[in-house]
Design a protein around this motif. Sequence first.
Motif, short mmCIF file in Angstrom:
data_model
loop_
_atom_site.label_atom_id
_atom_site.label_comp_id
_atom_site.label_asym_id
_atom_site.label_seq_id
_atom_site.Cartn_x
_atom_site.Cartn_y
_atom_site.Cartn_z
N ARG A 158 58.10 52.71 46.73
CA ARG A 158 58.85 52.71 45.46
C ARG A 158 60.34 52.93 45.70
NH1 ARG A 158 55.19 55.67 40.84
NH2 ARG A 158 53.17 54.85 41.47
N HIS A 159 60.66 53.79 46.65
CA HIS A 159 62.06 54.04 46.99
C HIS A 159 62.72 52.75 47.48
CE1 HIS A 159 65.35 56.76 48.07
NE2 HIS A 159 65.45 56.11 49.22
N GLN A 160 62.04 52.04 48.36
CA GLN A 160 62.56 50.77 48.87
C GLN A 160 62.74 49.75 47.75
OE1 GLN A 160 63.74 49.99 51.91
NE2 GLN A 160 63.40 52.11 52.49
N ALA A 161 61.81 49.74 46.81
CA ALA A 161 61.91 48.82 45.67
C ALA A 161 63.15 49.13 44.83
CB ALA A 161 60.64 48.88 44.82
N LEU A 162 63.44 50.41 44.63
CA LEU A 162 64.64 50.79 43.87
C LEU A 162 65.90 50.36 44.61
CD1 LEU A 162 63.77 54.40 42.63
CD2 LEU A 162 63.62 52.25 41.37
N LEU A 163 65.91 50.53 45.92
CA LEU A 163 67.08 50.11 46.70
C LEU A 163 67.31 48.61 46.61
CD1 LEU A 163 66.61 52.38 49.85
CD2 LEU A 163 68.28 52.67 47.99
N LEU A 164 66.23 47.84 46.61
CA LEU A 164 66.34 46.38 46.47
C LEU A 164 66.87 46.02 45.08
CD1 LEU A 164 65.92 43.64 47.77
CD2 LEU A 164 63.53 43.72 46.98
N GLU A 165 66.34 46.68 44.05
CA GLU A 165 66.85 46.45 42.69
C GLU A 165 68.34 46.77 42.62
OE1 GLU A 165 64.81 48.41 39.46
OE2 GLU A 165 62.86 47.92 40.34
#
Length: 172
Positions: free
Chosen positions: A47-54
Amino acid sequence: MNILLEQLTERDAEKLFAFEGDNRSFFEKMVPGRGESYYQYDEFLLRHQALLLEQEKKEGYYYLVKNPQGTILGRMNIGDVDASHQSGFLGYRIGESFAGKGIAKKSLAILLQLMQKEPIQQIAAKTTTNNIASQKVLEKNGFEWISQDKEHFEMNGELCQFVHYQWTKHCN
């Protein structure tokens, strides 16, 4: 208390995971929980990685509220940014030991100042009828009350409703 907003980075994951776990029961008194999987480190990292991509795509703005020593005091986010990058949804949380000290109000003011340099024109927010402190933070930062859901839901043995707010950027 001096605070600053720092954009979320990959290196924040471990400390942020600890912050979320330490404050889980406090947060879940005021907002619906994030689910058990959120507190499993592997899932949290995804989820953290997904936020960084967003964030990289300007589909979200994710910040950590910190003191000058680098301690995480909370989070301040604008997520669900639309395709035109002009509207999004506010989310924030301040850790239990830092609540009631004006940190949320001050952090939101800083976030809104940062958004003056971004294409964001409107920010929606919602809280619950029992979270008066959050309602005050929103209102003191220029969010306008929009509506209150008719439907009730139970949270921690109390009937609540969602209350909706909106902030609109004003041209200077």
